[in-house]
Design an enzyme around this catalytic site. Sequence first.
Site, PDB file in Angstrom:
ATOM      1  N   GLY A  78     -42.110   5.885  13.411  1.00  0.00           N
ATOM      2  CA  GLY A  78     -42.214   5.368  14.773  1.00  0.00           C
ATOM      3  C   GLY A  78     -41.841   6.395  15.822  1.00  0.00           C
ATOM      4  CB  ALA A  79     -41.728  10.033  15.726  1.00  0.00           C
ATOM      5  N   GLY A  82     -40.476   5.736  22.573  1.00  0.00           N
ATOM      6  CA  GLY A  82     -39.118   5.234  22.593  1.00  0.00           C
ATOM      7  C   GLY A  82     -38.097   6.125  21.917  1.00  0.00           C
ATOM      8  N   GLY A  84     -37.636   6.919  18.776  1.00  0.00           N
ATOM      9  CA  GLY A  84     -38.150   7.857  17.792  1.00  0.00           C
ATOM     10  C   GLY A  84     -38.669   9.133  18.423  1.00  0.00           C
ATOM     11  CB  SER A 211     -30.376  -4.211  16.124  1.00  0.00           C
ATOM     12  OG  SER A 211     -30.385  -4.940  17.345  1.00  0.00           O
ATOM     13  CE1 TYR A 260     -36.233  -5.373  16.139  1.00  0.00           C
ATOM     14  CE2 TYR A 260     -34.404  -6.567  17.145  1.00  0.00           C
ATOM     15  CZ  TYR A 260     -35.032  -5.372  16.830  1.00  0.00           C
ATOM     16  OH  TYR A 260     -34.453  -4.183  17.208  1.00  0.00           O
TER      17      TYR A 260
END
Length: 385
Positions: A78-79, A82, A84, A211, A260
């Site tokens: 996920g780079a 955001g 990442g 998280s 999530y």
Amino acid sequence: MALQAAFLPSALSVPKKGGLAAVVKDTAFLSVPQKKLQAASLSVRTQVATAPVSTPGSSTAAKDGKKTVRQGVVVITGASSGLGLAAAKALAETGKWHVVMACRDFLKAAKAAKGAGMADGSYTIMHLDLASLDSVRQFVDNFRRAGMPLDSLVCNAAIYRPTARTPTFTADGYEMSVGVNHLGHFLLARLLLDDLQRSDYPSRRLIILGSITGNTNTLAGNIPPKAGLGDLRGLAGGLRGQNGSAMIDGSESFDGAKAYKDSKICNMLTMQELHRRYHEEMGITFASLYPGCIATTGLFREHIPLFRLLFPPFQKFITKGFVSEAESGKRLAQVVSDPSLTKSGVYWSWNKDSASFENQLSQEASDPEKARKLWEISEKLVGLA
């Protein structure tokens, strides 16, 4: 959103240099830079990385003939946006790391790296769709054929659909949030453990993003719907929806926000189980972290417009918990590379002075028996048992 395979060449040739494979016969591999990224032309050019060392992960000799510590290679999922992307930029800018950007959308990642000002040759883009276990296995195969070592793996990518009241499913039929955030990363981490163990880098690390919302020992973690895995009956049933519950705890009704949060508990439990099973044997550092509230991140793009409008100023001026993407990226980069953060099994956080400290996980997120049970069910779902 994912790039159609038909738009990419079927074979990307890479000149043989150092440890890189001569040819990588898959649309999933690309070494950047690219001269133009116009979607209309969809032309992709490849070059061997020209980072401060000859080849990603190779060693160089100093002028006095002594061997220096080689450049590290880190894979970040996920780079393309955001946290990442911010971490990829922070690590690449040191010149000590070559970043493999493992992303679903090929051109988006390339444009993002260019837009962030990442230097040519400091990164490589490889396709990875965590919503497909076949794609995870293909990524691992492509990475190994590229000839680079693996010194650090960052499981960062996540899907957050807080307003969803009906589930969507991965290619393998699992609820999307848990399928991507937990199961995809679980398989990726398990398959790449051997690569991390083979690395000769001074400190090898596997990092999974946690998280605060999955920790019920915090104020944020007590905002409904609260995270909770129950007895894992829904996960054991395959999160199938029509043939059973799409929620880990077996709830009949689906809640995207809870899905999530539940997936983040899974991430933190997985990190601890990896530590218990492999740290002493392999010497790999396993860690999780919460870098702060990145209120402007694209993770919230599927939330209601009013939330997206009010959440950033609320975090900046009321809770004082706001952290910029750049700062959060530096914090993640710390966990990847800082010599003082080598303790394994830790959930890292930062105080108001941006100093790191070992944070405490909630009782459920640190339950060793639940971690063991989660591990065993997850192995079956991803085909490792």
